[in-house]
Write a protein that holds these residues in place. Structure first.
Motif, PDB file in Angstrom:
ATOM      1  N   THR A 185       0.850  -1.191   0.000  1.00 30.00           N
ATOM      2  CA  THR A 185       0.000   0.000   0.000  1.00 30.00           C
ATOM      3  C   THR A 185       0.881   1.235   0.000  1.00 30.00           C
ATOM      4  OG1 THR A 185      -0.178  -0.015   2.415  1.00 30.00           O
ATOM      5  CG2 THR A 185      -1.891  -1.169   1.166  1.00 30.00           C
ATOM      6  N   LYS A 186       0.515   2.221  -0.804  1.00 25.65           N
ATOM      7  CA  LYS A 186       1.326   3.425  -0.982  1.00 25.65           C
ATOM      8  C   LYS A 186       1.355   4.235   0.310  1.00 25.65           C
ATOM      9  CE  LYS A 186       3.706   5.634  -4.177  1.00 25.65           C
ATOM     10  NZ  LYS A 186       3.069   6.142  -5.397  1.00 25.65           N
ATOM     11  N   THR A 187       2.536   4.724   0.645  1.00 27.80           N
ATOM     12  CA  THR A 187       2.702   5.568   1.820  1.00 27.80           C
ATOM     13  C   THR A 187       3.748   6.630   1.502  1.00 27.80           C
ATOM     14  OG1 THR A 187       3.148   5.549   4.196  1.00 27.80           O
ATOM     15  CG2 THR A 187       4.449   4.034   2.844  1.00 27.80           C
ATOM     16  N   THR A 188       4.261   7.290   2.501  1.00 26.80           N
ATOM     17  CA  THR A 188       5.336   8.270   2.311  1.00 26.80           C
ATOM     18  C   THR A 188       6.419   7.987   3.325  1.00 26.80           C
ATOM     19  OG1 THR A 188       4.407   9.883   3.865  1.00 26.80           O
ATOM     20  CG2 THR A 188       3.668   9.991   1.555  1.00 26.80           C
ATOM     21  N   GLU A 189       7.596   8.492   3.065  1.00 31.21           N
ATOM     22  CA  GLU A 189       8.720   8.288   3.980  1.00 31.21           C
ATOM     23  C   GLU A 189       8.458   8.948   5.327  1.00 31.21           C
ATOM     24  OE1 GLU A 189      11.272   6.471   3.899  1.00 31.21           O
ATOM     25  OE2 GLU A 189      11.370   5.814   1.826  1.00 31.21           O
ATOM     26  N   ASN A 190       7.634  10.010   5.333  1.00 30.06           N
ATOM     27  CA  ASN A 190       7.363  10.738   6.568  1.00 30.06           C
ATOM     28  C   ASN A 190       6.315  10.058   7.442  1.00 30.06           C
ATOM     29  OD1 ASN A 190       9.165  12.771   5.811  1.00 30.06           O
ATOM     30  ND2 ASN A 190       7.586  13.855   4.650  1.00 30.06           N
ATOM     31  N   GLU A 191       5.561   9.142   6.837  1.00 26.17           N
ATOM     32  CA  GLU A 191       4.519   8.445   7.589  1.00 26.17           C
ATOM     33  C   GLU A 191       5.167   7.483   8.581  1.00 26.17           C
ATOM     34  OE1 GLU A 191       0.453   7.827   8.402  1.00 26.17           O
ATOM     35  OE2 GLU A 191       1.390   9.243   7.002  1.00 26.17           O
ATOM     36  N   PRO A 192       4.714   7.502   9.862  1.00 25.56           N
ATOM     37  CA  PRO A 192       5.298   6.583  10.855  1.00 25.56           C
ATOM     38  C   PRO A 192       5.163   5.132  10.415  1.00 25.56           C
ATOM     39  CG  PRO A 192       3.915   8.232  11.920  1.00 25.56           C
ATOM     40  CD  PRO A 192       3.677   8.373  10.445  1.00 25.56           C
ATOM     41  N   LYS A 193       6.191   4.336  10.652  1.00 18.40           N
ATOM     42  CA  LYS A 193       6.160   2.931  10.264  1.00 18.40           C
ATOM     43  C   LYS A 193       5.290   2.125  11.207  1.00 18.40           C
ATOM     44  CE  LYS A 193      10.670   2.670   7.972  1.00 18.40           C
ATOM     45  NZ  LYS A 193      11.977   1.958   7.927  1.00 18.40           N
TER      46      LYS A 193
END
Length: 246
Positions: A185-193
Motif C-alpha cells: 500500500t502506498k505511503t510516504t517516507e514521513n509516515e510513521p512505520k
C-alpha cells in the motif's frame, strides 16, 4: 520539388527491384518448417511459407513471444525477392546436410521440413553456415522483433513508474511470511512505520537497477526484490499485489 521527385523515384525503384517476379512465384512451393532444440527443456518453433493470392507470405506460429502477460499469437509478413533468396539458401542447405549430424552438445537440434512433396528430417548439431532456423526467422521477421522490443520497453517503463515511491508491505510480518500473497500500500517516507511491517522504497535514481531485476518475457511479470522473487498479480494507483515465489 525536383529533389523530392528523384527521392520518390528511387524509393519506388528500390521497392520494385525487391518484388518477386512471375517466374519465381510460379516456381515456389509451399514450405512447412518445424524446429525444436534443447536438452532438459525443449523449445518448439514452427513457421510456414506459402502462396496467398498473388503474394508469398510467411507465418510464425510458435513460439509465442511475451511482454508481461501480453502476447502476439502469430506473426505474418510478406516475402520479398531478397527474403526468397534467403529461403532458397536455407532449403538448399537443408538438402545438402545429412540426415544426422554430430552430437557435440547436450542441446540437440531437430528439423522437420516439408516442401514440394518431400520431407527433410535433420537431427544433430549441424553446421548451417549462418543460415539456420534462428537466422532465417530473425531476418524474415526483423520488423516484428523490433516491435516486440518496443512493447517490452513500454511494459518495463510502466512497471518502474508504478513502483516508484514508498510502500508498506503486508504479508511479511516481523520477518515471517504469513502466506505467499503480499499487498503493498502506498505511503510516504514521513509516515510513521507500522510495527512489524516492512517498508519498501523504490527510488527513481535506481530505475535502471529495477528494470534489470524484471522478467517480462515468460508470460507473466516477475520481479526480484532483495533476495526474493515475486510475481506481479495486480497493480493499482495505491496498491500492488504480489505473490512470493522463492
Amino acid at each position: 520539388m525536383r529533389n523530392h521527385l528523384i527521392i520518390l523515384l528511387l524509393i519506388l525503384t528500390s521497392c520494385n527491384s525487391d518484388k518477386i517476379d512471375k517466374v519465381e512465384f510460379d516456381a515456389f512451393s509451399d514450405i512447412e518448417i518445424q524446429f525444436r532444440t534443447g536438452d532438459e527443456r525443449i523449445e518448439f518453433y514452427s513457421m510456414d511459407i506459402f502462396k496467398s493470392g498473388e503474394k508469398i507470405q510467411a507465418i510464425k506460429k510458435r513460439p509465442f513471444y511475451y511482454y508481461g502477460s501480453g502476447t502476439d499469437s502469430t506473426w505474418i509478413t510478406e516475402i520479398r525477392k531478397s527474403d526468397l533468396k534467403l529461403i532458397t539458401e536455407f532449403i538448399n542447405k537443408a538438402k545438402s546436410i545429412k540426415d544426422t549430424c554430430s552430437f557435440n552438445s547436450s542441446s540437440i537440434d531437430y528439423y522437420n521440413i516439408k516442401t514440394n512433396g518431400n520431407e527433410l528430417k535433420i537431427v544433430g548439431n549441424c553446421e548451417w553456415n549462418g543460415i539456420d532456423y534462428d537466422s532465417l526467422v530473425n531476418k524474415l521477421f526483423k520488423h516484428k522483433f523490433v516491435e516486440l522490443k518496443k512493447k517490452r520497453e513500454i511494459v518495463a517503463d510502466s512497471l518502474v513508474k508504478s513502483f516508484n515511491g514508498a510502500w508498506d508491505v503486508f504479508g511479511w510480518e516481523n520477518g515471517v511470511l504469513k502466506n505467499r500473497n503480499l499487498v503493498l500500500t502506498k505511503t510516504t517516507e514521513n509516515e510513521p512505520k507500522i510495527d512489524g511491517i516492512y517498508r519498501w522504497t523504490f527510488d527513481k535514481e535506481k530505475s535502471s537497477e529495477f528494470r534489470h531485476n524484471l522478467d517480462i518475457d515468460e508470460g507473466s511479470t516477475l520481479i526480484e526484490i532483495g533476495a526474493s522473487t515475486y510475481k506481479v498479480l495486480n497493480i493499482e494507483n495505491d496498491r500492488i499485489e504480489l505473490k512470493y515465489l522463492w
